[in-house]
Design an enzyme around this catalytic site. Structure first.
Site, PDB file in Angstrom:
ATOM      1  NE  ARG A 101      -2.799   0.302   3.493  1.00  0.00           N
ATOM      2  CZ  ARG A 101      -2.418   0.083   4.757  1.00  0.00           C
ATOM      3  NH1 ARG A 101      -1.554   0.886   5.351  1.00  0.00           N
ATOM      4  NH2 ARG A 101      -2.896  -0.929   5.431  1.00  0.00           N
ATOM      5  CE1 TYR A 112     -15.261  14.842 -13.811  1.00  0.00           C
ATOM      6  CE2 TYR A 112     -14.354  14.386 -11.645  1.00  0.00           C
ATOM      7  CZ  TYR A 112     -14.956  13.950 -12.807  1.00  0.00           C
ATOM      8  OH  TYR A 112     -15.222  12.618 -12.948  1.00  0.00           O
ATOM      9  CG  ASP A 118      -8.245  18.369 -12.643  1.00  0.00           C
ATOM     10  OD1 ASP A 118      -7.622  17.934 -13.634  1.00  0.00           O
ATOM     11  OD2 ASP A 118      -9.239  17.795 -12.153  1.00  0.00           O
ATOM     12  CE  LYS A 143     -11.713  11.225 -17.180  1.00  0.00           C
ATOM     13  NZ  LYS A 143     -11.899  12.454 -16.433  1.00  0.00           N
TER      14      LYS A 143
HETATM   15  C1  LIG Z   1     -12.405  12.505 -15.033  1.00  0.00           C
HETATM   16  C2  LIG Z   1     -11.877  13.660 -14.292  1.00  0.00           C
HETATM   17  C3  LIG Z   1     -11.493  13.544 -12.963  1.00  0.00           C
HETATM   18  C4  LIG Z   1     -11.711  12.276 -12.163  1.00  0.00           C
HETATM   19  O1  LIG Z   1     -11.016  11.180 -12.701  1.00  0.00           O
HETATM   20  P1  LIG Z   1     -11.532   9.668 -12.447  1.00  0.00           P
HETATM   21  O2  LIG Z   1     -10.341   8.855 -12.840  1.00  0.00           O
HETATM   22  O3  LIG Z   1     -12.711   9.495 -13.341  1.00  0.00           O
HETATM   23  O4  LIG Z   1     -11.873   9.539 -11.009  1.00  0.00           O
HETATM   24  C5  LIG Z   1     -10.937  14.636 -12.350  1.00  0.00           C
HETATM   25  N1  LIG Z   1     -10.780  15.805 -13.007  1.00  0.00           N
HETATM   26  C6  LIG Z   1     -11.142  15.960 -14.282  1.00  0.00           C
HETATM   27  C7  LIG Z   1     -10.943  17.265 -14.954  1.00  0.00           C
HETATM   28  C8  LIG Z   1     -11.712  14.898 -14.969  1.00  0.00           C
HETATM   29  O5  LIG Z   1     -12.101  15.057 -16.235  1.00  0.00           O
END
Ligand SMILES: *Cc1c(COP(=O)(O)O)cnc(C)c1O
Length: 394
Positions: A59, A112, A184, A209
């Site tokens: 972990r 988000y 982000d 993503k």
């Molecule tokens: C999808 C997304 C997240 C969260 O990611 P997950 O892997 O789906 O939990 C956070 N910030 C942005 C801008 C996103 O598009």
């Protein structure tokens, strides 16, 4: 990895050590919970800190998590990273690692949706005061700073609405008051926006993503520009039980190898489709900073080195029945959450429902598109048929 290497070279080489792995090009995947200690002294030493290459428990970190973290750190040029199980887990770590009851946290109104939900429920429940700010505040954000402001959270361009923030101005204002900034950077990836170079302290990536890039794993990662900030992120993540699975870490690291070429093609395809949509009478506006007509274009040109394949359109006034007629019949642009994989996706959006610091003004319904790696001519044909259905349903 030498600092002078260019991003494409870093993507190909970072986080792997063939000479330490029998000459194999790719690092092995360590499936493990337990790291065995040969001696009591070695056991005690492994608990002393988070030293690179010293392992105490699955972990806490493994060669597999370090391989992905090292690759992202080399790409971003920061001090260190922490990989976690999803992008939202990365958001959780960035927002929670520094805040305590009584602190004030500023979050962009364009963030988000699930980021807002986490802040409004969990953070608020633990006595952190959450305030949303105008994404276009720039240096004017200073007016919102209080004695207890701990963190400014940015996302640029914004989810669903794609406003480009003046990140250097916000980061400089925060820094001059000793306030941390977290960004982000999922949309641009480190290839499209140099967060640390623009003064940000903490990066957040939904690696799900573009890093994973194939819609086959969930992954998140946070990065820190400096060691004390990284230690706080790592300590919080480990204390809270955040970690990522070995096969998913491997898929994320493998995705990085081709992220540069994929992103270039996503951008090229997205630009072609965005320009085509701009000329359509059913479309009031295209929200894509790479387009010269976009209100964020000047800032995007100044600060970014690439755009990705995600953007939105604002339709001319249309009913929900019309939007459903368009979206239900799409063949290539399938409806689904997430984005950043090789395939195109489409979603109706409702940014006006989640804003609190600003109001979202739009001529008609919003639709978000992720432009994948398909041939743009086929994608345009799919959209053209969709817009025909939209008109026919009027
Ligand atoms: C999808 C997304 C997240 C969260 O990611 P997950 O892997 O789906 O939990 C956070 N910030 C942005 C801008 C996103 O598009």
């Amino acid at each position: 990895m030498s600092k002078s290497r260019r991003p494409a070279t870093v993507l190909a080489h970072a986080g792997r050590h063939p000479r330490e792995n029998h000459g194999m090009v790719n690092p092995p995947v360590y499936h493990t919970s337990t790291a065995l200690w040969p001696t009591v002294a070695a056991m005690d030493a492994s608990h002393a800190g988070f030293e690179h290459g010293v392992y105490s428990y699955g972990r806490v970190g493994t060669p597999t998590s370090e391989a992905f973290e090292d690759a992202v750190t080399a790409l971003e040029g920061g001090y260190g990273s922490v990989a976690v199980s999803s992008g939202l887990a990365a958001v959780n770590v960035a927002l929670t690692a520094f805040a305590k009851a009584g602190d004030h946290v500023l979050i962009t109104d364009s963030a988000y949706g699930p980021t807002r939900r986490y802040a409004d429920t969990v953070l608020a429940r633990f006595g952190v005061e959450v305030e949303y700010y105008d994404p276009l505040a720039g240096a004017g954000i200073e007016a919102l700073f209080r004695g207890n402001t701990r963190l400014v959270y940015l996302e640029s361009p914004g989810s669903l609405t794609f406003e480009v923030q003046d990140v250097p101005a916000i980061a400089a204002a925060a820094r001059s008051r000793g306030i941390l900034t977290a960004l982000d950077n999922t949309w641009a990836t480190p290839l499209g926006f140099d967060a640390f170079g623009h003064g940000v302290d903490v990066t957040v990536h939904a690696a799900t993503k573009y890093m994973v890039g194939h819609s086959d794993a969930m992954m998140g990662i946070v990065g820190a520009r400096e060691k004390p900030v990284w230690l706080k992120l790592k300590t919080f993540a480990v204390t809270s039980g955040h970690c990522a699975g070995p096969d998913d870490l491997y898929l994320a690291q493998r995705g990085l190898r081709t992220m540069g070429v994929r992103l270039r093609q996503h951008q090229e395809n997205a630009l072609e489709i965005a320009r085509w949509l701009q000329a359509r009478p059913e479309v009031a506006r295209v929200l894509y900073p790479a387009l010269p007509q976009d209100p964020g274009h000047a800032l995007w040109r100044r600060d970014f080195t690439a755009a990705s394949g995600l953007f939105a359109i604002v339709l001319q006034p249309a009913s929900t029945t019309q939007v459903a007629a368009m979206l239900d019949g799409m063949e290539l642009f399938q409806m689904g959450a997430s984005w950043g994989g090789y395939e195109s996706l489409i979603l109706p959006t409702h940014p006006e429902k989640i804003r609190t610091a600003t109001t979202w003004q739009a001529e008609g319904p919003g639709v978000r598109l992720h432009v994948g790696l398909e041939d743009p001519a086929d994608l345009i044909a799919d959209l053209e048929a969709g817009l025909d259905r939209l008109r026919a349903a009027a």
